[in-house]
Scaffold this active site. Structure first.
Site, PDB file in Angstrom:
ATOM      1  N   ASP A  14      54.522  35.906  73.224  1.00 31.30           N
ATOM      2  CA  ASP A  14      55.654  35.344  72.485  1.00 31.30           C
ATOM      3  C   ASP A  14      55.380  35.352  70.982  1.00 31.30           C
ATOM      4  O   ASP A  14      54.231  35.218  70.557  1.00 31.30           O
ATOM      5  CB  ASP A  14      55.877  33.904  72.972  1.00 31.30           C
ATOM      6  CG  ASP A  14      57.257  33.390  72.595  1.00 31.30           C
ATOM      7  OD1 ASP A  14      58.083  34.182  72.107  1.00 31.30           O
ATOM      8  OD2 ASP A  14      57.501  32.192  72.790  1.00 31.30           O
TER       9      ASP A  14
ATOM     10  N   ARG B 152      63.317  42.522  63.820  1.00 29.92           N
ATOM     11  CA  ARG B 152      62.613  41.967  64.981  1.00 29.92           C
ATOM     12  C   ARG B 152      61.846  43.038  65.749  1.00 29.92           C
ATOM     13  O   ARG B 152      60.745  42.811  66.244  1.00 29.92           O
ATOM     14  CB  ARG B 152      63.615  41.309  65.928  1.00 29.92           C
ATOM     15  CG  ARG B 152      64.273  40.067  65.400  1.00 29.92           C
ATOM     16  CD  ARG B 152      65.274  39.526  66.402  1.00 29.92           C
ATOM     17  NE  ARG B 152      64.675  39.319  67.707  1.00 29.92           N
ATOM     18  CZ  ARG B 152      63.927  38.257  68.039  1.00 29.92           C
ATOM     19  NH1 ARG B 152      63.712  37.306  67.150  1.00 29.92           N
ATOM     20  NH2 ARG B 152      63.407  38.145  69.240  1.00 29.92           N
TER      21      ARG B 152
ATOM     22  N   ASN C 293      66.152  38.312  79.060  1.00 28.53           N
ATOM     23  CA  ASN C 293      66.094  39.099  77.820  1.00 28.53           C
ATOM     24  C   ASN C 293      67.279  40.053  77.645  1.00 28.53           C
ATOM     25  O   ASN C 293      67.523  40.555  76.539  1.00 28.53           O
ATOM     26  CB  ASN C 293      64.779  39.897  77.727  1.00 28.53           C
ATOM     27  CG  ASN C 293      63.573  39.033  77.406  1.00 28.53           C
ATOM     28  OD1 ASN C 293      62.441  39.373  77.734  1.00 28.53           O
ATOM     29  ND2 ASN C 293      63.792  37.900  76.753  1.00 28.53           N
TER      30      ASN C 293
END
Ligand code: FPP
Length: 267
Positions: A35, A48, A83
Site C-alpha cells: 500500500d 499515481r 480496485n
C-alpha cells in the site's frame, strides 16, 4: 564467511540486520499488502501510476530477498476486487504494468527457481492478461523454489463465496458428502490450496487494516504494519519485519508455557 555472505555486502546495514536473523525463526509464508503507491507518487508531484511503476521495483527486490532467504511462499496483493472502482486509466495501466513485469522478469523468475501462480478470480480478466499469466505460470511450473502467489481480482470474501457456491453445487449434484467438510477440506478448496497459511502479514503505508485479504488464512498470522510507503519498501525494511516476527511469541490460541495446564483462553 557466514550463512548470509551471498546476500549482503560486508559492513552494510543489511548485513547487520541479517546477522540477527535466525534461519530457524523465519516465517514459511509471508503475505504482503503493498500500500502507498499513490501517496508516494503524490508526494513527488507524479501521476499515481508512477507510484505503481516504482512499486514494481519494490516487488522485484522483495521477491528476490525472500527467495534468497529460503522462504517457501510469498503472496502479494496486487489487485483487489474493489480496485475496479479506480479510474479506468489507472486500472488499464496497472494491468499493462503487470504484463510488462512478466515480459521483463519471467526469465529471472526461472533463473531464481521461483514458481508463480495467481489467486483470485482470473476468469474475469481481459483475455490478453490471462494469456500473459498462463505463460508465466507454465514457464515456472517446474521450478522447485519459493512459490510466488499474486493476488489478482482477489478478495477474501469473494474467495469464500466462490468456494461456498462450488460446495453447494456439488452437494446438490450428489458429488459432495457434506459430512466431509471440515477445516482441512476448506483449506483444500480455497485459491491458496497449495500454500500453508501465512505466518506473517506485512502492510505498508501506515494503514492498519486487513482490507479483505486472505480472511480465512490470516486467522493466526502475525501482523506487521510499517509506515514506509510500498515503493520505498526495501531489503532493510523487509529484514526489520522479519526480525520483528522472530520476536513474536506465537500461541495459536493455546498457552505457550504449559500446554497441559487447564485452559485459560488466550489468543
Ligand atoms: C496500493 O497503493 C497498491 C495497489 C492497489 C496496486 C499494487 C500494485 C503494484 C505494486 C504493482 C503491480 C504488482 C505486481 C505483482 C506486478 P495505492 O494506490 O492504494 O496507494 P495509496 O493508498 O497511497 O493511494
Amino acid at each position: 564467511m557466514t550463512r548470509w555472505d551471498d546476500i549482503a555486502e560486508t559492513g552494510s546495514r543489511e548485513r547487520e540486520l541479517l546477522e540477527q536473523l535466525q534461519p530457524e525463526a523465519l516465517p514459511t509464508h509471508v503475505a504482503l499488502i503493498m500500500d502507498g503507491n499513490g501517496r508516494w507518487a503524490k508526494r513527488r508531484g507524479l501521476a499515481r501510476i508512477e507510484g505503481h511503476r516504482a512499486g514494481i521495483k519494490a516487488v522485484r527486490r522483495t521477491i528476490k530477498l525472500a527467495g534468497r532467504l529460503g522462504l517457501q511462499v510469498i503472496t502479494l496483493y496486487a489487485f483487489s476486487t474493489e480496485n475496479w472502482k479506480r479510474p479506468a486509466l489507472e486500472v488499464r495501466t496497472l494491468w499493462g504494468l503487470l504484463k510488462e513485469f512478466i515480459d521483463s522478469d519471467l526469465d529471472s523468475f526461472v533463473q531464481q527457481n521461483l514458481r508463480m501462480r495467481t489467486i483470485g478470480d482470473t476468469s474475469r480478466l481481459d483475455p490478453s492478461v490471462r494469456r500473459y499469466l498462463k505463460r508465466a505460470v507454465q514457464a515456472t511450473e517446474k521450478c522447485t523454489g519459493m512459490l510466488v502467489q499474486i493476488a489478482l481480482n482477489y478478495s477474501g470474501r469473494h474467495e469464500l463465496t466462490r468456494m461456498l457456491k462450488t460446495a453447494v453445487t456439488e452437494a446438490r449434484q450428489g458429488k459432495l458428502d457434506v459430512g466431509v467438510i471440515d477445516e482441512d477440506w476448506i483449506n483444500a478448496h480455497l485459491d491458496t490450496a497449495e500454500a500453508p497459511d501465512p505466518d506473517l502479514l506485512i502492510r505498508t503505508s501506515g494503514e492498519q487494516r486487513i482490507s479483505n485479504f486472505l480472511l480465512w488464512q490470516l486467522a493466526y498470522s502475525e501482523l506487521y504494519f510499517t509506515p514506509v510507503l510500498w515503493p520505498d519498501f526495501d531489503e532493510k525494511n523487509f529484514l526489520e519485519a522479519l526480525l520483528a516476527f522472530q520476536e513474536r511469541e506465537r500461541r495459536f490460541g493455546g498457552l505457550l508455557e504449559d500446554p497441559a495446564a487447564p485452559s485459560e483462553s488466550s489468543a
